[in-house]
Design an enzyme around this catalytic site. Structure first.
Site, short mmCIF file in Angstrom:
data_model
loop_
_atom_site.label_atom_id
_atom_site.label_comp_id
_atom_site.label_asym_id
_atom_site.label_seq_id
_atom_site.Cartn_x
_atom_site.Cartn_y
_atom_site.Cartn_z
N LYS A 1 -0.89 -19.49 2.52
CA LYS A 1 0.15 -19.40 3.54
C LYS A 1 -0.43 -19.06 4.92
O LYS A 1 0.01 -19.60 5.93
CB LYS A 1 1.18 -18.34 3.12
CG LYS A 1 2.43 -18.30 3.98
CD LYS A 1 3.55 -17.56 3.26
CE LYS A 1 3.21 -16.11 2.99
NZ LYS A 1 3.33 -15.25 4.18
N ARG B 1 11.86 -10.71 3.65
CA ARG B 1 11.34 -10.65 2.29
C ARG B 1 12.44 -10.50 1.25
O ARG B 1 12.21 -10.71 0.07
CB ARG B 1 10.37 -9.47 2.14
CG ARG B 1 9.04 -9.65 2.83
CD ARG B 1 8.11 -8.50 2.53
NE ARG B 1 6.85 -8.61 3.24
CZ ARG B 1 5.79 -9.28 2.81
NH1 ARG B 1 5.86 -9.90 1.66
NH2 ARG B 1 4.68 -9.32 3.51
N ARG C 1 -11.74 -15.62 -5.17
CA ARG C 1 -11.89 -15.01 -3.85
C ARG C 1 -12.31 -13.55 -3.98
O ARG C 1 -13.16 -13.07 -3.21
CB ARG C 1 -10.58 -15.11 -3.06
CG ARG C 1 -10.72 -14.69 -1.60
CD ARG C 1 -9.46 -14.99 -0.83
NE ARG C 1 -8.40 -14.03 -1.10
CZ ARG C 1 -7.18 -14.11 -0.59
NH1 ARG C 1 -6.84 -15.14 0.17
NH2 ARG C 1 -6.27 -13.19 -0.87
N ARG D 1 -13.98 -7.83 -4.12
CA ARG D 1 -12.74 -7.04 -4.21
C ARG D 1 -12.52 -6.63 -5.66
O ARG D 1 -11.84 -7.33 -6.41
CB ARG D 1 -11.53 -7.86 -3.72
CG ARG D 1 -11.58 -8.24 -2.25
CD ARG D 1 -10.26 -8.88 -1.89
NE ARG D 1 -10.24 -9.40 -0.54
CZ ARG D 1 -9.16 -9.93 0.04
NH1 ARG D 1 -8.02 -10.00 -0.64
NH2 ARG D 1 -9.20 -10.39 1.28
N ARG E 1 1.51 -8.66 -8.50
CA ARG E 1 1.89 -9.05 -7.13
C ARG E 1 2.73 -10.31 -7.15
O ARG E 1 3.70 -10.45 -6.40
CB ARG E 1 0.65 -9.25 -6.26
CG ARG E 1 0.00 -7.93 -5.83
CD ARG E 1 -1.41 -8.13 -5.32
NE ARG E 1 -1.47 -9.06 -4.20
CZ ARG E 1 -2.59 -9.69 -3.82
NH1 ARG E 1 -3.72 -9.48 -4.47
NH2 ARG E 1 -2.58 -10.49 -2.78
#
Length: 202
Positions: A22, A97, A136, A142, A153
């Site tokens: 996005k 949201r 990623r 991460r 999420r």
């Protein structure tokens, strides 16, 4: 893009789950429309940097790792929408949201004589998105981006966004774009959606 009346430019909302690309598409979308991209994150940071009252309240929640409530977020958005650079329209990324925020936005825009022109939702296969984000996370070291965390999420995103997408669909404002394929593939679909909606020239 055809010219628009001052103060009445197109307001476009971009939705998409984590990992759907996005952020990349938002930049191209804002450039194509010739409007500023507005994200809640940027608004929070600006208000905190300026040490506004709302910014200080937002920091209190963020420092505790809590969501910033609508009572703080909504007034920030209203103030941003009244800024001169949004006269020819804007792209909202990360807001609204929830259905409550969508209703608040509609009421606010009504009072300004404006309305949402289009809501674009980037749709992506969950397993593919999880795979992208895990890759990623590995590249960027991460360690906290594990598969259970990412899937949580995604679940939160769906729970928040699906009712809102339905809200906009019922108002004939929602366009769902396939988010699979290359960045260029997805952008081409978004661009075609803009043309179809009459917001830009082919």
């Amino acid at each position: 893009m055809s010219t628009v009346d001052s103060g009445n430019g197109p307001i476009v909302i971009l939705l998409g789950p984590p990992g759907a690309g996005k952020g990349t598409q938002a930049k191209q979308l804002a450039t194509r429309l010739g409007v500023p991209a507005i994200s809640t994150g940027a608004i929070f940071r600006q208000n905190m940097a300026d040490e506004t009252e709302l910014g200080q309240r937002a920091r209190e929640y963020m420092d505790k790792g809590e969501f910033v409530p609508d009572s703080v977020t909504n007034p920030m958005i209203t103030a941003r929408l009244k800024a001169p650079d949004t006269a020819n329209g804007c792209l909202l990324d990360g807001y609204p949201r929830t259905v409550d925020q969508a209703r608040y936005l509609r009421s606010t825009l009504d009072s300004m004589g404006r309305k949402v022109a289009l809501v674009i939702e980037i749709d992506a296969d969950e397993d593919e998105v999880v795979s992208r984000l895990l890759k990623r996370a590995q590249q960027e070291n991460r360690s906290d981006d594990t598969e259970p965390v990412i899937r949580h999420r995604m679940k939160v995103y769906r729970e928040q966004t699906e009712p809102m997408a339905t809200y906009y669909a019922e108002n004939d404002q929602l366009a769902v774009v396939d988010g699979m394929g290359t960045v260029e593939d997805v952008w081409e679909r978004i661009d075609q959606t803009l043309v179809h909606a009459g917001l830009v020239q082919p």
